[in-house]
Design a protein around this motif. Sequence first.
Motif, PDB file in Angstrom:
ATOM      1  N   UNK A 189      -6.810 -31.809 -15.267  1.00 51.63           N
ATOM      2  CA  UNK A 189      -7.338 -31.414 -16.677  1.00 51.63           C
ATOM      3  C   UNK A 189      -8.554 -32.336 -17.164  1.00 51.63           C
ATOM      4  N   UNK A 190      -8.602 -33.647 -16.666  1.00 50.08           N
ATOM      5  CA  UNK A 190      -9.673 -34.410 -16.988  1.00 50.08           C
ATOM      6  C   UNK A 190     -10.765 -34.272 -16.154  1.00 50.08           C
ATOM      7  N   UNK A 191     -10.615 -33.633 -14.893  1.00 42.89           N
ATOM      8  CA  UNK A 191     -11.678 -33.314 -13.991  1.00 42.89           C
ATOM      9  C   UNK A 191     -12.446 -31.982 -14.511  1.00 42.89           C
ATOM     10  N   UNK A 192     -11.660 -31.102 -15.062  1.00 46.13           N
ATOM     11  CA  UNK A 192     -12.135 -29.874 -15.364  1.00 46.13           C
ATOM     12  C   UNK A 192     -13.044 -29.730 -16.700  1.00 46.13           C
ATOM     13  N   UNK A 203     -20.093 -34.277  -8.711  1.00 49.98           N
ATOM     14  CA  UNK A 203     -19.941 -34.305  -7.325  1.00 49.98           C
ATOM     15  C   UNK A 203     -18.472 -34.956  -6.984  1.00 49.98           C
ATOM     16  N   UNK A 204     -18.443 -36.365  -7.449  1.00 53.71           N
ATOM     17  CA  UNK A 204     -17.231 -36.953  -7.458  1.00 53.71           C
ATOM     18  C   UNK A 204     -15.719 -36.263  -8.112  1.00 53.71           C
ATOM     19  N   UNK A 205     -16.064 -35.491  -9.125  1.00 52.03           N
ATOM     20  CA  UNK A 205     -15.080 -34.906  -9.885  1.00 52.03           C
ATOM     21  C   UNK A 205     -14.446 -33.748  -8.824  1.00 52.03           C
ATOM     22  N   UNK A 206     -15.289 -32.961  -8.250  1.00 53.01           N
ATOM     23  CA  UNK A 206     -14.674 -31.999  -7.017  1.00 53.01           C
ATOM     24  C   UNK A 206     -13.997 -32.785  -6.037  1.00 53.01           C
ATOM     25  N   UNK A 207     -14.429 -34.099  -5.704  1.00 54.43           N
ATOM     26  CA  UNK A 207     -13.620 -34.543  -4.599  1.00 54.43           C
ATOM     27  C   UNK A 207     -12.346 -35.132  -5.045  1.00 54.43           C
ATOM     28  N   UNK A 208     -12.161 -35.596  -6.204  1.00 54.83           N
ATOM     29  CA  UNK A 208     -10.982 -36.095  -7.021  1.00 54.83           C
ATOM     30  C   UNK A 208      -9.815 -34.645  -7.102  1.00 54.83           C
ATOM     31  N   UNK A 209     -10.358 -33.491  -7.203  1.00 52.62           N
ATOM     32  CA  UNK A 209      -9.704 -32.393  -7.575  1.00 52.62           C
ATOM     33  C   UNK A 209      -9.115 -32.098  -5.886  1.00 52.62           C
ATOM     34  N   UNK A 210      -9.774 -32.243  -5.080  1.00 52.67           N
ATOM     35  CA  UNK A 210      -9.444 -31.997  -3.598  1.00 52.67           C
ATOM     36  C   UNK A 210      -8.327 -33.232  -3.483  1.00 52.67           C
ATOM     37  N   UNK A 250     -16.174 -31.566 -15.451  1.00 53.78           N
ATOM     38  CA  UNK A 250     -17.097 -30.671 -14.665  1.00 53.78           C
ATOM     39  C   UNK A 250     -17.823 -29.790 -15.896  1.00 53.78           C
ATOM     40  N   UNK A 251     -17.182 -29.318 -16.926  1.00 57.99           N
ATOM     41  CA  UNK A 251     -17.982 -28.522 -17.800  1.00 57.99           C
ATOM     42  C   UNK A 251     -19.179 -29.324 -18.398  1.00 57.99           C
ATOM     43  N   UNK A 252     -18.657 -30.312 -18.938  1.00 55.14           N
ATOM     44  CA  UNK A 252     -19.643 -31.097 -19.801  1.00 55.14           C
ATOM     45  C   UNK A 252     -20.769 -31.572 -18.671  1.00 55.14           C
ATOM     46  N   UNK A 253     -20.418 -31.826 -17.466  1.00 48.12           N
ATOM     47  CA  UNK A 253     -21.511 -32.484 -16.541  1.00 48.12           C
ATOM     48  C   UNK A 253     -22.431 -31.132 -16.118  1.00 48.12           C
ATOM     49  N   UNK A 254     -21.777 -30.020 -15.823  1.00 44.31           N
ATOM     50  CA  UNK A 254     -22.654 -28.749 -15.894  1.00 44.31           C
ATOM     51  C   UNK A 254     -23.706 -28.667 -16.928  1.00 44.31           C
ATOM     52  N   UNK A 255     -23.255 -28.560 -18.022  1.00 41.50           N
ATOM     53  CA  UNK A 255     -24.065 -28.161 -19.453  1.00 41.50           C
ATOM     54  C   UNK A 255     -25.311 -29.454 -19.683  1.00 41.50           C
ATOM     55  N   UNK A 256     -24.540 -30.615 -19.312  1.00 41.78           N
ATOM     56  CA  UNK A 256     -25.866 -31.578 -19.603  1.00 41.78           C
ATOM     57  C   UNK A 256     -26.623 -31.705 -18.489  1.00 41.78           C
ATOM     58  N   UNK A 257     -26.095 -31.524 -17.176  1.00 44.06           N
ATOM     59  CA  UNK A 257     -27.132 -31.176 -16.064  1.00 44.06           C
ATOM     60  C   UNK A 257     -28.469 -30.077 -16.321  1.00 44.06           C
TER      61      UNK A 257
END
Length: 698
Positions: free
Chosen positions: A88-91, A188-195, A94-101
Amino acid sequence: MPNDDTASLAAPTPANSRQPNKYCNTYSSVTPPVSNQAEDIAWRFPTPEEIREELSAEFTKDQKETAWMEAAEAVKIHHDGLVRRWKEEMDTLLVYAGLFSAVLTAFNVQSYQLLQPGSTDSTVALLREISAQLSSFTVSPPFVNSTRHGSLFPGNSIQPPPFRAPTSAVWLNTLWFSSLVFSLASAFIALLVKQWLHEATVQGTSRDSARLRQYRLNGLVKWRIGTIVALLPILLQVASVLFLAGIMVLLWTLHAAVAAITSSLIAALFAFFFVVTVLPVFTSGCAYRSPASFAVFATYRRVWNATMRAACRICQVVIRWHTVLACGVPRVTGLHRFAHRRRYLSTWRGRDQNDIYKQLGALDRAIVTTAYSTTADTKFVSEMPVVFSDLPPDQVPQCFVDICNFMEGEWGDRGIQQRLLEDRATLSSLTCYGLRHMLARTDKDTEAWSDDIYTVYQYFCLGDDMPSKRFAELACKTLCQLAVEYPPHIAVYDSACLVLRDVYDRLGACHSYDTLCHARAMLERELESWDPSRGFKALQSHTAAIYVLLYCLRETISGRSQLTPTQTDAMLAWGQDTLSRAVQWLRDLEWQGLHNGCLAVLGDAAGVVVFPHIASSHLIMDIIDPLLALSSTPGGLTLISEELIFVVENTWSSAQAAYPNPIDIIQGSGLVWCSGLDTIDMKLVELRATISGHSKDS
């Protein structure tokens, strides 16, 4: 070993019966059936194998399965909750990182243009040249003169000098592009952590599933997945700070500085990606598992196995030709060993199973202790003895280490003491079973065994609430045998005496021949190890042994113990013989110097002054009162002779002669913890009167 030494402690076996020693199983709550005399009186300490069988049969299969299932379920709840929370933290991240980027990219699109010259720069430069030439003309009719020589540009070129971005522009672009790298890196790292978390998910609550889940959980902890999860929001915060700082400066130009800084950040990101991808390939317990890692491992395994097969075939061919050339005599060389030793890599899951097999005991122990450390529910502590027999012997003390480490980390040193005092019954039972398992080990008398004994024993404590009558029997047998096999730890002997002195009567438990023989073996060893150079400690231990002797006699003739007539006769015969040895020791006792060590502080002079108070208390507690209790038991007066009473009286007279004129102890001074000066003479008179009255009646 006590098996040989203590065999002589039993009463003599009749000449017509030459049966070998047989360990007496006394778990039944009923009186054992009458058997032949040799089986009744033959006794020895149980062997480690017999202790393991006893402990294994202590709890039923259903009890063990229930305990394991509850522990596995607790670990599953903790594991699943941990993985779910991290996902849940990674999700969210990811939302915040996407908007900020996305927002940051819009700013960067505008800012990077400051790093290159504009399209109007040449026109501006040409207009500046024309203006400069016009301003240099002077009109002096009929002539027009110019005071300017040459052009503003070298070679009369209209091209401006090389473009140089302002320093502010360089700083702005560096900060904003760095912010963009940090933002994308966190995503990018958040995606790795989810994996990784997906790979760490294990279904089911069976024993194998519990082991695999604990193995994965250990990997998550060992490889600091939680630390990486905690760092990702920090990366986004850093990105935000950089973005805000970049607003206040101008954009860098596209030169080496920007390229170097931005490239180094990107290189660090990819270096991290490379490391976390490759580590699981070479370390099976690594928690950085991802599809990329699996792909690399599959490729590496295929290449490695193919290479090893080819190398082995080549070696076999070389060895075969060498054997032919050497006239059929093969030689065992390093090449020969290499050719016949398989070094193939197992599969991704097979490698995990191999590691789990090597760590079965540690993983099972971690399941139990993790169930407690994640819930702080003492139910799992009380259920630990049920699963001790399923653990390797060396993992039992590690359970205590894990519990202590959790308590210390959770509540600190004072918190540990408080928790121990709050639940003495559970802890004393757990410790007793732990010490029992220490006796089942085959590495006795080693330093590792002694260290583990200390690790477990330091949690043994007796409170007002004792677990059960079974605890009294288990504590008696365990501590008495441990006092014989582990003599350096005098506290074990003291605890065994305390169990006999207090726990049995408090719980209303009955002795068996087996428990009395354990106490007998312990006091026999103490009576044989008299060393006056130890001072007060030796006196204290020896009088405690006499108390145990009188206690065993009282329990034997009281009728409360589960003894056959043959066993009763054997215990009484041994008791009378040992009592005569105790009388001889009292008769020969030299009191001078026995005060050494009676006080931990205040020095030798204070010890001489207060020693009569302490000695009188021990004589009352360990000899006089037990004799009075024995005399009140039917048949007990027949065991107490006039000579014994005279020796006890003379012993106290010798102590008074060695330490005359003791000062009065001020109430509450704290110098002495016990004193029997006020009552010892009265107690001796009472004992003398009891024996004299019996003699007259006889």
